[in-house]
Design a protein around this motif. Sequence first.
Motif, PDB file in Angstrom:
ATOM      1  N   TYR A  23      -1.896  -6.653   1.974  1.00  0.00           N
ATOM      2  CA  TYR A  23      -1.480  -6.287   0.630  1.00  0.00           C
ATOM      3  C   TYR A  23      -2.423  -5.185   0.136  1.00  0.00           C
ATOM      4  O   TYR A  23      -3.495  -4.963   0.707  1.00  0.00           O
ATOM      5  N   ALA A  24      -2.029  -4.519  -0.932  1.00  0.00           N
ATOM      6  CA  ALA A  24      -2.923  -3.589  -1.622  1.00  0.00           C
ATOM      7  C   ALA A  24      -2.990  -3.986  -3.090  1.00  0.00           C
ATOM      8  O   ALA A  24      -1.976  -4.375  -3.686  1.00  0.00           O
ATOM      9  N   ARG A  50      -8.005   5.797  -2.641  1.00  0.00           N
ATOM     10  CA  ARG A  50      -7.936   4.763  -1.602  1.00  0.00           C
ATOM     11  C   ARG A  50      -7.568   3.421  -2.226  1.00  0.00           C
ATOM     12  O   ARG A  50      -8.027   3.080  -3.315  1.00  0.00           O
ATOM     13  N   ASP A  51      -6.748   2.670  -1.506  1.00  0.00           N
ATOM     14  CA  ASP A  51      -6.382   1.328  -1.941  1.00  0.00           C
ATOM     15  C   ASP A  51      -7.484   0.335  -1.597  1.00  0.00           C
ATOM     16  O   ASP A  51      -8.186   0.481  -0.592  1.00  0.00           O
ATOM     17  N   TYR A  52      -7.608  -0.699  -2.417  1.00  0.00           N
ATOM     18  CA  TYR A  52      -8.319  -1.909  -2.005  1.00  0.00           C
ATOM     19  C   TYR A  52      -7.311  -2.777  -1.253  1.00  0.00           C
ATOM     20  O   TYR A  52      -6.241  -3.096  -1.788  1.00  0.00           O
ATOM     21  N   LEU A  53      -7.634  -3.120  -0.031  1.00  0.00           N
ATOM     22  CA  LEU A  53      -6.704  -3.857   0.821  1.00  0.00           C
ATOM     23  C   LEU A  53      -7.086  -5.338   0.882  1.00  0.00           C
ATOM     24  O   LEU A  53      -8.259  -5.690   0.892  1.00  0.00           O
ATOM     25  N   SER A  62       0.847  -1.192   0.000  1.00  0.00           N
ATOM     26  CA  SER A  62       0.000   0.000   0.000  1.00  0.00           C
ATOM     27  C   SER A  62       0.881   1.241   0.000  1.00  0.00           C
ATOM     28  O   SER A  62       1.712   1.438   0.887  1.00  0.00           O
TER      29      SER A  62
END
Length: 596
Positions: free
Chosen positions: A193-194, A179-182, A173
């Motif tokens: 992870y991202a 915004r990241d998808y985690l 990330s």
Amino acid sequence: MLRTKTCGELRKEHIGQTITLAGWVDTVRDHSGVLFINLRDRYGLTQITFIDNDGTNSLADTVRSLHPEDVVQVTGKVQARPEGIVNKKIPTGEIEIAAETLTVLNRTEVVPFQPSAPEIPAEETRLKYRFLDLRRPAMQKTMVLRHRIVKELRDYFDELDFVEIETPILGKSTPEGARDYLVPSRIAKGEFYALPQSPQLYKQILMIAGYDRYIQIARCFRDEDLRADRQPEFTQLDLEMSFIDLEDILEVISGLVVRLMKNILGRDVKLPIQRISYDDAMERFGHDSPDLRFGMELVDLTEVAANCNFTIFKNAASNGGRVRAINAKGAAEKYSRKAIDELNQWSIEQFGAKGVAWLKVDNENKLAGPIAKNFTEQELTSIAEKLDAAAGDFLLFSADTFETTCKVLNGLRRRLAAELKLIDPKEMNFCWVLNFPMFDWDAEENHWFAMHHPFTAPLAEHLPLLNGSKEDIKKIRAQAYDLVLNGFEAGGGTIRIHNPEIQSKVFGLLGLSQETARQQFGFLLDALQFGAPPHGGIALGLDRLVMLFAGLDNIRDCIAFPKTAKAGDLMTGAPSPVAEKQLDELAITCKPEPQA
């Protein structure tokens, strides 16, 4: 194979041949003992004929029992259609199949909509029954177009010695704007992870690793609010090159544009593609992705407004704002007072405008309207001259901050162009927008943020400004470029920072301490220490490119399995709850939804 030909393949030269087709029943017709099936697959439509004049054709009852979307196999002889019933609307319209055998391969339930019907069902229904929607000829045509574009991309770059390399989907990330998808790690509990917002860092690593020409048809993910031309997961053509400058990138992508236009749409593109600076685009069009298929450019009237008696205009000018306008040529009679009030309300709701002023030019070339009384004759004449106003023109004004006048007049410009039918729907207008600002000021966080991403290189002549005042830093322009098609950003890229000292300086301006920068981008900073070549790249949005080449208005129409505006998949039900056991394995506890 269950078929020897497809439903779009047969022509007059096949007459006399015995063939087998398989596909979906489109329609069934009974004309006094002559039964017809229109059989459909993704290649087209073929008419099948069953003769049952005396009621002895053993296939007749089966044919009469068929429903649209049943799956059947038919064997028969190709024959010419009788004179007078040739269907010139379809490629197979000169022939038909005299059926000898019919096998029902599968029956269907009653379908919620007919894929071949001219009426398009509501989008919610289409997305819920996407497997039916994808049978629609228009959708199949778009999916084939997408395939052809991807093939052209790969062939073009292969001919230029690019290498396609896959980069990880599970990564680290890093702050990249959205915004990241985690993705939680089961092995390293509490760590994540991202999913990649782009392969940006990996492709820079590949340049440092010596792969000087890289491409990838890359899947990317961003957890952001959606609109018609955005999806939470999307596909882009990702590209990076070493030992190049900005002109090399523009030349390669311009060549790609020429190839796609010629091989996909059969049209020629004259090079060089028009170039516009970011500042010029904002001044003339109010947007960094200008639609150049029509005029109606923004005109600055701040100088006139500064000395007029119209308080709204005068205050905007004296407070550092701008007064700007557009001229909808010949549109005065097309907008009633009610329609103008609706435009005004729309501008307030959509763009935060304080209101939109207007004037019309009468048959004597005089400016008339509710605000005309606030100006002297000389001022009205000056306004008319600056806007090139003539009898029948409709003038719209915005007085506000520069940013707001851009939003308002860009919105009005695009809306009026659509309503007045100023746009040729077949036109494909490309341009390059160059020299974007490198930074913008974040007043809340009290530091700069990157207009593109933190790895963007400034113009070489602006490097000394990195050590200057706030006003100096505002002036820095980046080696950044967008490819714009019909008012949409089709792609964007930058020349990257390959000098670790400059990269550290930029991180500092962005409010990243050395510790934070190392924590988030340590692997890139390390790589830059080991002989990083000059490099740069671009990413083209494949979904958006297909949308524009197909002449569509919604990006969901060129993606096989898209998400809704709320990032949901109506067909599969994703996102959905998971079993407690799965959460326990990941050491995750979900908070209950707050009560409204």
